[in-house]
Design an enzyme around this catalytic site. Structure first.
Site: not given
Ligand SMILES: O=P(O)(O)O[C@H]1O[C@H](CO)[C@@H](O)[C@H](O)[C@H]1O
Ligand SMILES: O=P(O)(O)O[C@H]1O[C@H](CO)[C@@H](O)[C@H](O)[C@H]1O
Lengths: 348, 348
Positions: A75, A163, A165, A313, A318
């Protein structure tokens, strides 16, 4: 000192995407005092769940009292079929292009509390059959049909009802575009599909295999970026989902149930992930057998790292430099192999 | 019907990364009933905050009573300097390579409740000066020095103390590797640095400019993927952070304060993001002026979409196919332009 992949940092090459991953296994010891996620099970069922059988959706349309899978138009689609096209670009740094497409939602089951590992093999097979129907229908018109499932609130899924998509587009998106190029080049240089060569090697090496049945293998790719990322590969050459034969469909439903049971048992939670399928591009000019460089594969990209509430994260380094992982793909595969795949923790 | 970029879906090309973005502005109307984040302000200060002046860290080392910036080795580094190297690959699909490097943490300020927009221009300038020192020192040895800041729990930042990280590596990571190639090709074809041409155009077009001062411009790139993504560009040709002159450093501190004040005022919260810097690669053979195809740029990649608690999820479709955005880069720039950049909401 001798190099040990489970101890010493190194980079690994992803030949499907022409990218590298930084593997830093010594970092598994890092403590975590940052954000924790809600337990996946705590996602409250939506009282106005628009996906349930019989619900009236925001468009005013009413779902039938479906008993198996059910597909309807999204939708709030990101892709519409009829839209005016942008004018041709007048500068190489300001290029836009037309985008047409359609977005659908596909319910797996009428029961909102169901998930793949709790469904029967027959019920999962109905999902596979419907995926194939959708690929057939949308693939006739569109160059790319992306089937994907966002599972769990942490993966942006706003509704726990089982579900997925389906977004079909007139253009080949980035990820399949790069995979098309890399697999084509490999085929030109080696005379064989990359992922067929790859699976042969993996079946010999064995240390990244998670589970195997008559037609499919689930493994943690040598170049996996997410902690418990897996790839589903057919044993037979298979370019597209629409090429799957009866045995492969049944066997796929079986391995999906087993793999997802392992996932849920890993941290005793309904394992969140984004998953989806990549196969040879489709569209009006596509023909069965026209893409011997392609091998169909499913991808599970789950964010959890240490427990049901601590995720990996993919942020600063990354996003700006390169994916980084702590535990090695071989360690992840070993942990998943150990997880029970027959009895789900909820049924214990 | 005429094409309107604020109404009609289209794809846009990112020439720095050779990738496309799907823009679906009509989707801004989509309701959101999914996961909401904690208010960024609710991130509790860590009672054992290892970043504060005088703290004893997990390594047993004690921070000095620093009064400005302070840099120390990351106690859980993803990159170490001395590690055994993997053997050369024996198969094209199982390629690994050596990775050496070092990871540092850099505190911006002794006060754990401070953030860039609340710091004085002089204090921010000290951050810029220290970034340059670090780039100088680490850049002599390492091919790539990634300065990045993860801000906010939602961006995986485990400590609200104002700080960034610096990861230096013997290899050129994916993102800068692709940007190196794309900028080199553009230079070969057009005889000018891509981002210098780009900024000229943007200054004429004006609709994506957020703020400008004597030496810098903050804009929402034409190809932005994150809702409120911005790029910081110097007005003068500048290949690396180490090339910045006195005026540029001062002016950078000023524009960082203004841009971050706007960000915080957008949703009245301490705006989470990952940010970082990309400039010409470094290493023993790098020389000032050797990379005329490069233009230094800072990137802010903030996840929030609609409010302090609703973020954009880059999940299924984005991971498996292509980034997708709802509001257009021009709409995002207009909203940021409207936000007050002089008075921070906390000082109102
Ligand atoms: O070193 P931190 O701040 O604990 O870690 C964070 O940043 C890193 C670099 O982007 C990532 O690899 C980790 O996954 C994130 O948790
Ligand atoms: O359509 P949905 O499930 O609400 O939306 C989700 O999946 C989409 C496709 O990966 C993304 O673009 C959205 O940011 C996420 O919230």
């Amino acid at each position: 000192m001798a190099f040990k992949p489970t101890e010493h940092q190194h980079v690994r090459y992803n030949p499907l995407k022409d990218e590298w991953i930084l593997v830093s296994p010594h970092r598994c010891l890092r403590p975590w005092s940052g954000q924790t996620e809600q337990q996946p099970e705590d996602q409250p069922p939506d009282p106005n769940n628009p996906l349930r059988a019989g619900a009236v959706r925001s468009s005013g349309q009413k779902n039938p009292n479906y008993t198996s899978t059910y597909v309807f138009p999204n939708d709030f689609p990101a892709l519409l079929e009829r839209v005016p096209e942008p004018p041709p670009p007048d500068h190489p740094l300001f290029q836009s292009g037309p985008a047409k497409g359609t977005c659908r939602v596909m319910c797996f089951h009428p029961d909102s509390t169901m998930t793949i590992p709790l469904m029967s093999v027959e019920e999962i097979q109905a999902v596979v059959e419907e995926w194939i129907n959708q690929m057939k229908e949308l693939g006739r018109k569109y160059k790319w049909v992306q089937i994907f499932e966002n599972k769990g609130a942490v993966m942006g899924c706003s509704n726990p009802h089982p579900h997925c998509q389906i977004w079909a587009s007139s253009f080949l998106p980035n990820e399949p575009r790069v995979k098309e190029r890399c697999q084509r080049e490999y085929f030109e240089n080696h005379g064989k599909a990359m992922l067929i060569d790859y699976l042969e090697q993996e079946l010999e090496k064995k240390d990244r295999i998670v589970i195997q049945n008559s037609e499919w293998v689930a493994l943690v790719p040598y170049w996996a970026a997410w902690p418990y990322e897996t790839m589903l590969l057919p044993l037979k050459p298979t370019q597209r989902m629409t090429d799957l034969d009866k045995e492969q469909k049944r066997s796929l439903a079986e391995i999906m149930k087993l793999l997802n049971t392992k996932y849920d048992n890993l941290f005793n939670c309904s394992f969140p992930y984004s998953m989806g399928w990549h196969g040879a591009p489709t569209g009006p000019s596509a023909q069965p057998g026209d893409s011997p460089h392609w091998q169909l594969h499913g991808l599970y990209l789950p964010p959890l790292l240490r427990s049901a509430t601590v995720k990996k994260f993919m942020v600063g380094y990354e996003m700006l430099a390169q994916p980084q992982r702590d535990l090695t793909p071989e360690q992840a595969a070993a942990k998943l192999r150990e997880c029970d795949h027959l009895k789900h923790y909820k049924n214990k």
